[in-house]
Design a protein around this motif. Structure first.
Motif, PDB file in Angstrom:
ATOM      1  N   MET A   1     138.461 216.970  25.683  1.00 58.04           N
ATOM      2  CA  MET A   1     137.612 218.215  25.144  1.00 58.04           C
ATOM      3  C   MET A   1     138.108 218.367  23.594  1.00 58.04           C
ATOM      4  O   MET A   1     137.368 219.204  23.054  1.00 58.04           O
ATOM      5  N   LEU A   2     139.111 217.874  23.036  1.00 54.62           N
ATOM      6  CA  LEU A   2     139.306 217.736  21.743  1.00 54.62           C
ATOM      7  C   LEU A   2     138.044 217.400  20.905  1.00 54.62           C
ATOM      8  O   LEU A   2     137.660 217.974  20.175  1.00 54.62           O
ATOM      9  N   THR A 113     147.395 213.875  19.549  1.00 56.05           N
ATOM     10  CA  THR A 113     146.380 213.712  20.554  1.00 56.05           C
ATOM     11  C   THR A 113     146.416 212.194  20.740  1.00 56.05           C
ATOM     12  O   THR A 113     146.704 211.628  20.117  1.00 56.05           O
ATOM     13  N   GLU A 270     141.222 224.213  31.473  1.00 64.65           N
ATOM     14  CA  GLU A 270     140.202 224.394  30.278  1.00 64.65           C
ATOM     15  C   GLU A 270     141.537 224.309  29.176  1.00 64.65           C
ATOM     16  O   GLU A 270     142.331 224.919  29.302  1.00 64.65           O
ATOM     17  N   PRO A 271     140.844 223.983  28.044  1.00 63.75           N
ATOM     18  CA  PRO A 271     141.698 224.129  26.787  1.00 63.75           C
ATOM     19  C   PRO A 271     141.828 225.472  26.431  1.00 63.75           C
ATOM     20  O   PRO A 271     141.160 226.460  26.507  1.00 63.75           O
ATOM     21  N   THR A 291     144.570 223.868  22.197  1.00 61.69           N
ATOM     22  CA  THR A 291     145.312 223.369  23.001  1.00 61.69           C
ATOM     23  C   THR A 291     144.706 222.925  24.164  1.00 61.69           C
ATOM     24  O   THR A 291     144.500 223.589  25.121  1.00 61.69           O
ATOM     25  N   GLN A 292     145.137 221.630  24.700  1.00 60.44           N
ATOM     26  CA  GLN A 292     144.783 221.064  25.601  1.00 60.44           C
ATOM     27  C   GLN A 292     145.682 221.260  26.967  1.00 60.44           C
ATOM     28  O   GLN A 292     146.831 221.717  26.647  1.00 60.44           O
ATOM     29  N   HIS A 293     145.324 221.406  28.075  1.00 59.99           N
ATOM     30  CA  HIS A 293     146.078 221.377  29.247  1.00 59.99           C
ATOM     31  C   HIS A 293     147.412 220.680  29.144  1.00 59.99           C
ATOM     32  O   HIS A 293     148.464 221.099  29.693  1.00 59.99           O
ATOM     33  N   ASP A 296     148.137 218.205  24.086  1.00 60.67           N
ATOM     34  CA  ASP A 296     147.462 217.682  22.995  1.00 60.67           C
ATOM     35  C   ASP A 296     146.878 219.000  22.365  1.00 60.67           C
ATOM     36  O   ASP A 296     146.550 220.026  22.783  1.00 60.67           O
ATOM     37  N   HIS A 297     147.022 218.830  21.026  1.00 66.48           N
ATOM     38  CA  HIS A 297     146.505 220.232  20.243  1.00 66.48           C
ATOM     39  C   HIS A 297     145.976 219.641  18.649  1.00 66.48           C
ATOM     40  O   HIS A 297     146.635 218.840  18.437  1.00 66.48           O
TER      41      HIS A 297
END
Length: 308
Positions: A1-2, A113, A270-271, A291-293, A296-297
């Motif tokens: 999703m990033l 990431t 969901e991020p 920010t991902q679950h 990663d951000h």
């Protein structure tokens, strides 16, 4: 999703409420603190700009958003100014939107990431002539796929009315807003989606949030919730935000007082999107963090402003 967002970002997008919640601007509803449920060109009132930048011109009808608008005027330092002149677009049945004057924001980007640290830079270009607008967000850097997002459309009494949104990483995808028919048409072989009158794309959303809050800052206290239909290049869903309150930030370009908003994830995986808007810069987004679950951000932080 990033890579799907900035939601605005890369892969370049309960504080108790008061007993009586202030009225919210149409399209950005202030919801109760309790769990909220989701509930063309369209003929809209002509925008009446408060001022018009010298040397600007209106984009021709039918443009796809590729026509560059003129250079932006000089402005004051946002760290020492509480208001940069913009355009207030009055409406007959809704509070006005305060449209920020043209500007170019630069960001230092850091994050993590795919099990590696990443660094880069991004630039958000916001241009308009009081009638039509164009916004671009470009990201590049070490460990990042170069990403470009582009939104173009009209300015109305309710703020931004996107007509086309596109994003490109390895290839381009787009969505067209057919407001007369009330549908979003996707280039990615997806069926059309029903379109609400105040729908945004995930780039115009950042600017629309600021335009609405700038017009009525007192209507969005800490704990207020906002919802707005937001279209990506594959769907058009309701995005919900919570106003977290005022925060002082020390950013690469200096110190700013900001208002932090958080997007409420629609599901467990969901991020999370956080956006900091600066009142001293007409509520422009001076920081954005996705920010991902899994952790990663990406973090965009204001590193400079250019008004020419």
């Amino acid at each position: 999703m990033l890579c799907a967002h900035l939601l605005v970002l890369q892969a370049l997008l309960k504080v108790p409420a008061p007993a009586v919640a202030p009225a919210a601007a149409p399209g950005l509803r202030v919801l109760p603190v309790e769990l909220a449920h989701a509930p063309g060109q369209v003929s809209t009132p002509a925008a009446v700009p408060a001022q018009r930048a010298t040397g600007t011109r209106q984009a021709p009808a039918g443009t796809t958003g590729q026509t560059a608008l003129p250079a932006t005027p000089a402005a004051r330092d946002p760290r020492t100014s509480t208001r940069v002149p913009g355009a207030t677009l009055p409406g007959t049945d809704s509070p006005p939107a305060h449209i920020a004057p043209p500007l170019r924001l630069r960001y230092a980007v850091t994050g993590h990431t795919r099990e590696r640290a990443v660094t880069g830079q991004a630039e958000l270009s916001w241009q308009h002539d009081g009638h039509r607008y164009e916004a671009r967000l470009e990201l590049e850097g070490e460990g990042l796929v170069r990403r470009r997002q582009h939104s173009a459309g009209r300015l109305t009494a309710q703020g931004l009315a996107p007509e086309r949104y596109a994003e490109r990483a390895r290839h381009e995808e787009a969505v067209h807003f057919d407001r007369e028919a009330g549908r979003a048409i996707f280039s990615a072989n997806r069926p059309p989606a029903a379109l609400q009158p105040d729908a945004q794309d995930r780039l115009s959303l950042l600017l629309q949030l600021g335009a609405r809050i700038a017009a009525r800052p007192g209507a969005y206290p800490a704990g207020a919730r906002l919802e707005l239909q937001t279209s990506t290049t594959r769907d058009a869903l309701i995005w919900r935000f919570r106003v977290e309150g005022s925060e002082e930030l020390q950013l690469p370009a200096g110190h700013l007082t900001t208002l932090r908003l958080s997007r409420l994830p629609a599901g467990e995986f969901e991020p999370r999107l956080e956006v900091w808007l600066a009142p001293g810069l007409d509520y422009a987004p001076v920081r954005m963090r996705l920010t991902q679950h899994a952790g990663d951000h990406l973090d965009y932080q204001w590193s400079g402003t250019d008004r020419r």
